[in-house]
Scaffold this motif. Structure first.
Motif, mmCIF file in Angstrom:
data_model
loop_
_atom_site.group_PDB
_atom_site.id
_atom_site.type_symbol
_atom_site.label_atom_id
_atom_site.label_comp_id
_atom_site.label_asym_id
_atom_site.label_seq_id
_atom_site.Cartn_x
_atom_site.Cartn_y
_atom_site.Cartn_z
ATOM 1 N N ARG A 32 0.806 -1.210 0.000
ATOM 2 C CA ARG A 32 0.000 0.000 0.000
ATOM 3 C C ARG A 32 0.843 1.267 0.000
ATOM 4 N N ARG A 33 2.102 1.180 0.451
ATOM 5 C CA ARG A 33 2.903 2.402 0.540
ATOM 6 C C ARG A 33 3.885 2.581 -0.615
ATOM 7 N N HIS A 47 8.235 -3.529 9.064
ATOM 8 C CA HIS A 47 8.075 -4.888 8.536
ATOM 9 C C HIS A 47 7.515 -4.829 7.118
ATOM 10 N N TRP A 48 8.062 -5.646 6.244
ATOM 11 C CA TRP A 48 7.689 -5.583 4.820
ATOM 12 C C TRP A 48 6.209 -5.874 4.588
ATOM 13 N N ALA A 49 5.572 -6.696 5.462
ATOM 14 C CA ALA A 49 4.169 -7.076 5.251
ATOM 15 C C ALA A 49 3.185 -6.149 5.950
ATOM 16 N N ARG A 50 3.676 -5.062 6.532
ATOM 17 C CA ARG A 50 2.804 -4.177 7.297
ATOM 18 C C ARG A 50 1.636 -3.656 6.453
ATOM 19 N N ASP A 51 1.903 -3.306 5.214
ATOM 20 C CA ASP A 51 0.876 -2.714 4.356
ATOM 21 C C ASP A 51 0.547 -3.608 3.166
ATOM 22 N N LEU A 52 0.608 -4.910 3.391
ATOM 23 C CA LEU A 52 0.290 -5.869 2.337
ATOM 24 C C LEU A 52 -1.210 -5.863 2.058
ATOM 25 N N GLN A 53 -1.574 -5.665 0.797
ATOM 26 C CA GLN A 53 -2.977 -5.690 0.393
ATOM 27 C C GLN A 53 -3.187 -6.886 -0.540
ATOM 28 N N LEU A 54 -4.270 -7.633 -0.300
ATOM 29 C CA LEU A 54 -4.550 -8.840 -1.067
ATOM 30 C C LEU A 54 -5.896 -8.706 -1.768
ATOM 31 N N LEU A 55 -5.861 -8.718 -3.101
ATOM 32 C CA LEU A 55 -7.082 -8.809 -3.898
ATOM 33 C C LEU A 55 -7.207 -10.262 -4.324
ATOM 34 N N TRP A 56 -8.213 -10.916 -3.781
ATOM 35 C CA TRP A 56 -8.401 -12.365 -3.964
ATOM 36 C C TRP A 56 -9.823 -12.575 -4.441
ATOM 37 N N ASP A 57 -10.002 -13.283 -5.559
ATOM 38 C CA ASP A 57 -11.301 -13.262 -6.228
ATOM 39 C C ASP A 57 -11.654 -14.642 -6.764
ATOM 40 N N ASP A 58 -12.463 -15.399 -5.988
ATOM 41 C CA ASP A 58 -12.928 -16.711 -6.421
ATOM 42 C C ASP A 58 -14.451 -16.672 -6.517
ATOM 43 N N PRO A 59 -15.013 -16.594 -7.739
ATOM 44 C CA PRO A 59 -16.467 -16.493 -7.892
ATOM 45 C C PRO A 59 -17.224 -17.668 -7.281
ATOM 46 N N ARG A 60 -16.560 -18.806 -7.092
ATOM 47 C CA ARG A 60 -17.244 -19.976 -6.549
ATOM 48 C C ARG A 60 -17.675 -19.773 -5.098
ATOM 49 N N CYS A 61 -17.056 -18.772 -4.424
ATOM 50 C CA CYS A 61 -17.457 -18.478 -3.049
ATOM 51 C C CYS A 61 -18.784 -17.736 -2.986
ATOM 52 N N PHE A 62 -19.209 -17.196 -4.132
ATOM 53 C CA PHE A 62 -20.428 -16.396 -4.176
ATOM 54 C C PHE A 62 -21.380 -17.085 -5.150
ATOM 55 N N ALA A 63 -22.206 -17.988 -4.631
ATOM 56 C CA ALA A 63 -22.997 -18.863 -5.488
ATOM 57 C C ALA A 63 -24.006 -18.103 -6.330
ATOM 58 N N GLU A 64 -24.535 -17.003 -5.816
ATOM 59 C CA GLU A 64 -25.518 -16.248 -6.584
ATOM 60 C C GLU A 64 -24.871 -14.963 -7.096
ATOM 61 N N PRO A 65 -25.388 -14.363 -8.165
ATOM 62 C CA PRO A 65 -24.819 -13.123 -8.670
ATOM 63 C C PRO A 65 -24.862 -12.054 -7.604
ATOM 64 N N PRO A 66 -23.829 -11.167 -7.566
ATOM 65 C CA PRO A 66 -23.838 -10.103 -6.565
ATOM 66 C C PRO A 66 -25.049 -9.211 -6.743
ATOM 67 N N ALA A 67 -25.758 -8.962 -5.636
ATOM 68 C CA ALA A 67 -26.954 -8.136 -5.704
ATOM 69 C C ALA A 67 -26.576 -6.670 -5.815
ATOM 70 N N LEU A 68 -27.420 -5.900 -6.472
ATOM 71 C CA LEU A 68 -27.194 -4.471 -6.559
ATOM 72 C C LEU A 68 -27.415 -3.842 -5.197
ATOM 73 N N LEU A 69 -26.546 -2.935 -4.847
ATOM 74 C CA LEU A 69 -26.743 -2.197 -3.612
ATOM 75 C C LEU A 69 -27.946 -1.278 -3.784
ATOM 76 N N HIS A 70 -28.725 -1.183 -2.746
ATOM 77 C CA HIS A 70 -29.816 -0.223 -2.795
ATOM 78 C C HIS A 70 -29.518 0.925 -1.842
ATOM 79 N N SER A 71 -30.266 1.994 -1.964
ATOM 80 C CA SER A 71 -30.052 3.162 -1.124
ATOM 81 C C SER A 71 -31.264 3.336 -0.219
ATOM 82 N N PRO A 72 -31.248 2.698 0.938
ATOM 83 C CA PRO A 72 -32.422 2.739 1.803
ATOM 84 C C PRO A 72 -32.675 4.147 2.323
ATOM 85 N N VAL A 73 -33.921 4.420 2.612
ATOM 86 C CA VAL A 73 -34.295 5.715 3.168
ATOM 87 C C VAL A 73 -34.002 5.704 4.660
ATOM 88 N N GLY A 74 -33.556 6.835 5.156
ATOM 89 C CA GLY A 74 -33.343 6.955 6.585
ATOM 90 C C GLY A 74 -31.904 6.748 6.953
#
Length: 556
Positions: A470-471, A529-556
């Motif tokens: 990250r740095r 330490h070298w791993a202090r700001d380690l960022q991991l982008l990890w993407d396995d679609p099999r972990c998400f069985a259904e399509p990602p739902a659209l975010l809604h904007s609730p009132v309140g």
């Protein structure tokens, strides 16, 4: 010496020394004898069996010796260009040369003018090793052949012909009758494979052979990737702790158990633990149960975002909470809802905290966010935590391609890290071609804002895993991490990262990164330490069985 045809003459540039055969194609000698090996051929002959002819050798193992560096690590292993039809040398038990009375030691060397070789008779002085490295040698008589130049690398043999050590330093003047010997236990320190050949006090020969047979099998099957953990699990409370810096290889760990652990039963325990691992069923692919934090622009101003927290159970998405918030209020909302999301997971589920972020948020230090008001533990130390890009998470094309790639990975024992180095001049189109087909892991030396064109490539091709610091580098000079002239921070980061992920299945990387974050957080200087700001982008679609739902904007 006619029965010991394994004695060799070694010539390299201006240096002439000795050596001795330890296997059909491997020869031991001093590193300083082959100091010119990068610019001159290494020639090996066996005076006791001239019919073998002249062989060439290459340096396969180097003990680290450097001229003017106190002569430490003066050992080299040569690979010969063909197998030699001679019986190799046999080693004596370590310490045999320092018994009282001291036995005679015979060295076969090649001083100037004696290409056929000369013999020298010496004895080893009892007592501690000099600089924890050498045994001191003294001539048995005041006359005869001294250890002149040409004896370096010679085996020192006992009356029964077994090898007690190797001549490592010789006198410069003919009237000086002292020298130094590398004993076999020190030689094994620099070349762990030697441990298989040397009888060890207190260890039965069959136990030693079993240990190294298991080590070879583990190396062949790729199971020797975590020697530190294996050592800790095999030792008991009375054995030495894991040495500082750990072990570079499984063979090094085995040699340490053989030579440095006083308890003879430790060899059997280490071998038993290794055999358990070899016969264990292959590890199952990680079946993560994600807790997902989705953040997106709300459309109600630059400072307003919509945050939705969900949990996945039995492949089904279970919403926990959603709210439109000012950016500064996101952290506290996430802390509350993540804790609540755990109630939606199956008991015993492997939780995976996943942040689905807008592209400009990818470098957000979410792993450093605290677990809650009453718990300052960083989220990235409490749970396996990953991020992913929101556009990538919603792309039907990329989800399809990523799923195929993860299916091909299967139970992969590890993947090669494709580096995007600091200051790279690779064209983005070239990086795209490099990553598209065969890349499973991509490591970036800089954060997304410092190399947006390269990150765009990484995000838009189906690379399952992206990692970065990250740095990144400080300033434009690319100084070393500590301000020295060494590798710049980004390069040093990728070097450490490549070592850490080697041999780790991609499906297990979230767990590994959590361990690295914990190690960094517990360090005396966490920010260093070298791993202090380690960022991991990890993407396995099999972990998400259904399509990602659209975010809604609730009132309140």
């Amino acid at each position: 010496m006619s029965g010991a045809a394994w004695h060799a003459r070694v010539e390299c540039g201006r240096e002439v020394g000795a050596g001795f055969l330890v296997s059909a194609r491997r020869l031991l000698t001093c590193a300083h004898v082959v100091r010119w090996a990068d610019r001159a051929p290494v020639t090996v002959t066996f005076p006791g069996r001239r019919a073998v002819g002249e062989l060439s050798g290459t340096v396969a193992v180097h003990g680290g010796w450097r001229d003017g560096a106190a002569d430490l690590g003066d050992l080299a292993v040569l690979d010969l260009d063909r197998e030699v039809p001679l019986t190799p040398a046999v080693f004596a038990r370590p310490g045999t040369e320092r018994t009282v009375p001291a036995p005679e030691l015979i060295a076969y060397g090649f001083p100037k003018g004696y290409d056929e070789g000369m013999l020298a008779s010496y004895r080893a002085l009892p007592g501690p090793l000099i600089s924890d490295e050498w045994v001191q040698l003294e001539a048995l008589t005041g006359h005869g052949q001294p250890l002149a130049a040409g004896f370096s690398g010679a085996a020192l043999t006992l009356a029964d012909g077994t090898v007690a050590g190797m001549v490592a330093a010789v006198a410069g003047a003919r009237d000086v009758r002292v020298g130094r010997m590398l004993p076999v236990e020190v030689m094994a320190r620099y070349w762990p494979e030697l441990g298989e050949l040397v009888p060890t006090p207190g260890h039965r020969a069959d136990a030693r052979r079993r240990l190294y047979a298991l080590v070879r099998r583990a190396e062949e099957t790729g199971l020797g990737r975590e020697p530190d953990r294996l050592y800790v699990s095999a030792m008991d409370a009375f054995d030495p702790p894991l040495p500082e810096g750990g072990f570079a290889s499984l063979r090094e760990a085995a040699a340490y158990v053989q030579w440095e652990v006083p308890d003879p039963a430790a060899v059997a325990r280490f071998a038993d633990r290794l055999e358990e691992l070899l016969h264990a069923p292959p590890p199952r692919a990680a079946t993560w149960s994600p807790i997902v934090v989705e953040i997106d622009h709300s459309g109600a101003g630059a400072d307003r975002v919509t945050v939705e927290v969900s949990a996945y159970r039995n492949g089904q998405r279970r919403p926990v909470g959603s709210r439109r918030l000012a950016r500064g209020a996101v952290r506290s909302f996430v802390q509350e809802r993540v804790d609540e999301a755990f109630t939606q997971l199956d008991p015993g589920a492997d939780e995976l905290l996943t942040f689905v972020l807008p592209r400009e948020w990818l470098n957000e230090p979410v792993a450093h966010w605290e677990c809650g008001e009453d718990d300052s533990t960083p989220l990235g130390c409490a749970y396996p935590l990953v991020v992913t890009d929101r556009s990538r998470h919603r792309s039907g094309r990329l989800r399809h391609q990523l799923r195929k790639k993860w299916d091909r990975l299967g139970g992969s024992p590890g993947a090669t890290l494709h580096r995007v180095d600091c200051g790279t001049r690779e064209r983005p189109a070239g990086l795209r071609k490099r990553l598209r087909d065969d890349a499973e892991l991509a490591g970036f030396a800089t954060p997304p804002s410092a190399a947006p064109e390269y990150f765009e490539v990484g995000l838009n091709v189906p690379v399952p895993v992206l990692l970065w610091s990250r740095r990144g580098c400080h300033g434009n000079g690319h100084d070393g991490p500590d301000g020295t002239d060494g590798p710049c921070y980004g390069t040093a980061f990728l070097d450490e990262l490549a070592l850490s992920v080697a041999g780790v299945p991609p499906a297990e990387l979230p767990r590994l990164v959590r361990e690295l974050r914990e190690t960094a957080d517990a360090a005396d200087d966490p920010d260093g330490h070298w791993a202090r700001d380690l960022q991991l982008l990890w993407d396995d679609p099999r972990c998400f069985a259904e399509p990602p739902a659209l975010l809604h904007s609730p009132v309140g």
